[in-house]
Design an enzyme around this catalytic site. Structure first.
Site, PDB file in Angstrom:
ATOM      1  N   THR A 154      56.947  31.875  12.329  1.00 18.14           N
ATOM      2  CA  THR A 154      57.076  31.360  13.678  1.00 18.14           C
ATOM      3  C   THR A 154      57.623  32.501  14.523  1.00 18.14           C
ATOM      4  O   THR A 154      58.218  33.428  13.985  1.00 18.14           O
ATOM      5  CB  THR A 154      58.067  30.169  13.701  1.00 18.14           C
ATOM      6  OG1 THR A 154      57.651  29.180  12.769  1.00 18.14           O
ATOM      7  CG2 THR A 154      58.158  29.520  15.063  1.00 18.14           C
ATOM      8  N   ARG A 182      48.685  18.366   9.926  1.00 16.40           N
ATOM      9  CA  ARG A 182      50.106  18.592   9.692  1.00 16.40           C
ATOM     10  C   ARG A 182      50.785  19.070  10.980  1.00 16.40           C
ATOM     11  O   ARG A 182      50.267  19.903  11.706  1.00 16.40           O
ATOM     12  CB  ARG A 182      50.272  19.629   8.587  1.00 16.40           C
ATOM     13  CG  ARG A 182      51.725  19.966   8.230  1.00 16.40           C
ATOM     14  CD  ARG A 182      52.117  21.324   8.724  1.00 16.40           C
ATOM     15  NE  ARG A 182      53.470  21.712   8.295  1.00 16.40           N
ATOM     16  CZ  ARG A 182      54.096  22.799   8.717  1.00 16.40           C
ATOM     17  NH1 ARG A 182      53.504  23.623   9.564  1.00 16.40           N
ATOM     18  NH2 ARG A 182      55.310  23.066   8.308  1.00 16.40           N
ATOM     19  N   ASP A 185      57.505  21.981  12.966  1.00 11.78           N
ATOM     20  CA  ASP A 185      58.724  21.722  13.741  1.00 11.78           C
ATOM     21  C   ASP A 185      58.704  22.386  15.111  1.00 11.78           C
ATOM     22  O   ASP A 185      59.490  22.020  15.992  1.00 11.78           O
ATOM     23  CB  ASP A 185      59.937  22.259  12.975  1.00 11.78           C
ATOM     24  CG  ASP A 185      59.906  23.782  12.878  1.00 11.78           C
ATOM     25  OD1 ASP A 185      60.696  24.454  13.575  1.00 11.78           O
ATOM     26  OD2 ASP A 185      59.081  24.315  12.130  1.00 11.78           O
ATOM     27  N   THR A 203      62.784  29.034  12.769  1.00  7.66           N
ATOM     28  CA  THR A 203      61.634  29.437  11.987  1.00  7.66           C
ATOM     29  C   THR A 203      61.889  29.058  10.540  1.00  7.66           C
ATOM     30  O   THR A 203      63.037  28.852  10.142  1.00  7.66           O
ATOM     31  CB  THR A 203      61.375  30.955  12.104  1.00  7.66           C
ATOM     32  OG1 THR A 203      60.199  31.296  11.369  1.00  7.66           O
ATOM     33  CG2 THR A 203      62.541  31.783  11.579  1.00  7.66           C
ATOM     34  N   VAL A 205      60.395  26.674   6.987  1.00  6.12           N
ATOM     35  CA  VAL A 205      59.561  25.556   6.553  1.00  6.12           C
ATOM     36  C   VAL A 205      59.788  24.392   7.504  1.00  6.12           C
ATOM     37  O   VAL A 205      60.892  23.841   7.583  1.00  6.12           O
ATOM     38  CB  VAL A 205      59.894  25.149   5.105  1.00  6.12           C
ATOM     39  CG1 VAL A 205      59.107  23.899   4.711  1.00  6.12           C
ATOM     40  CG2 VAL A 205      59.572  26.297   4.145  1.00  6.12           C
ATOM     41  N   GLY A 206      58.740  24.014   8.230  1.00  6.34           N
ATOM     42  CA  GLY A 206      58.874  23.007   9.270  1.00  6.34           C
ATOM     43  C   GLY A 206      59.419  21.686   8.772  1.00  6.34           C
ATOM     44  O   GLY A 206      60.238  21.034   9.436  1.00  6.34           O
TER      45      GLY A 206
END
Length: 280
Positions: A154, A182, A185, A203, A205-206
């Site tokens: 991100t 999917r 975040d 940033t 893992v969402g």
């Protein structure tokens, strides 16, 4: 006036010394240009400007260079939040635009400020945003390798302007090979949040960031009287309890800058007009 930017995690792809040096140089150039821009612009305008520069650089997983999903297509998400009026805008899973953060910026004028998929793309087209493929050969190669063999990136910016106003912007090209539909975040308040007291961009893992409500927790804790350092510390301790993977950058209303990651190494750069700080 201060700002801090991030470009995901160094460990997400090529970890060569050449790539590390290139990312350090790119982040320094972008944070410097964005600080110059901040001198004559608001925090909201500046975070959009900084994130658009990050989206345009294929070293980072947002805009040009975004990851390819499981069906071979690129879908991107981005959001913008103004700390003063607490307006939030964003796009989710938008395709074939160069700068998703630009559509988030335009959406700030609307009552309906978060759009997804085809609706987001239709809105972008209606507002003069041209078609643009953000795929680069490296991402296609990575995708094909994943197909044969069976990410966490991100970009973001947080700024405080000369009037003490805060804003945050975040953009992502996804984690790569994810299920179609999917939602990351990056276009939620878990990954991008600001008010009058603090602004944060995340940033990682969402799913972990959403489960932990990372950005909104940090900002709320600063609003409730925590120092920015203690707000990060408590929130990342809670992230650790669910074995979460994330990094975050933030600035509070006093101009204090802070960043933290749960795993090495979030790539970031900050500048206050005198001092650069860049990941090592």
């Amino acid at each position: 006036m201060k700002l801090i930017i991030h470009g995901g995690f160094f460990s997400e792809s090529d970890q060569s010394n050449e790539v590390k040096a290139a990312k350090q140089a790119a982040l320094k150039q972008i944070v410097s240009s964005s600080f110059d821009y901040l001198k004559d612009h608001t925090a909201e305008e500046t975070v959009v400007y900084a994130v658009s520069l990050l989206e345009d650089n294929n070293l980072f997983n947002a805009g040009t260079g975004s990851q390819i999903q499981s069906d071979g297509k690129i879908r991107m998400s981005a959001s913008l939040m103004n700390g003063e009026n607490q307006k939030f805008s964003g796009v989710i899973n938008i395709e074939n635009v160069k700068n998703p953060i630009e559509i988030a910026r335009i959406l700030m004028q609307e009552d309906d400020r978060v759009l997804g998929g085809n609706g987001a793309k239709k809105y972008a087209t209606e507002h003069g945003i041209p078609e643009f493929s953000t795929e680069i050969p490296q991402r296609r190669k990575e995708y094909e390798e994943k197909l044969r063999n069976g990410g966490k990136g991100t970009v973001g910016c947080v700024a405080i302007d000369s009037n003490g106003k805060l804003a945050a912007a975040t953009s992502t090209g996804g984690k790569g090979f994810e299920l179609v539909g999917r939602v990351s975040d990056s276009a939620t308040v878990a990954g991008n949040y600001a008010n009058r007291y603090c602004a944060v961009s995340c940033t990682g893992v969402g799913e972990d960031i959403v489960s932990n409500a990372t950005a909104s927790k940090i900002v709320t804790r600063v609003s409730d009287g925590f120092s920015i350092e203690k707000a990060f510390e408590k929130t990342f301790q809670e992230l650790k309890e669910i074995e979460g993977f994330a990094g975050a950058i933030g600035i509070d209303h006093k101009g204090d800058i802070f960043h933290q990651d749960s795993h090495p190494t979030m790539v970031f750069a900050s500048f206050d007009g005198s001092n650069f700080s860049i990941f090592n």
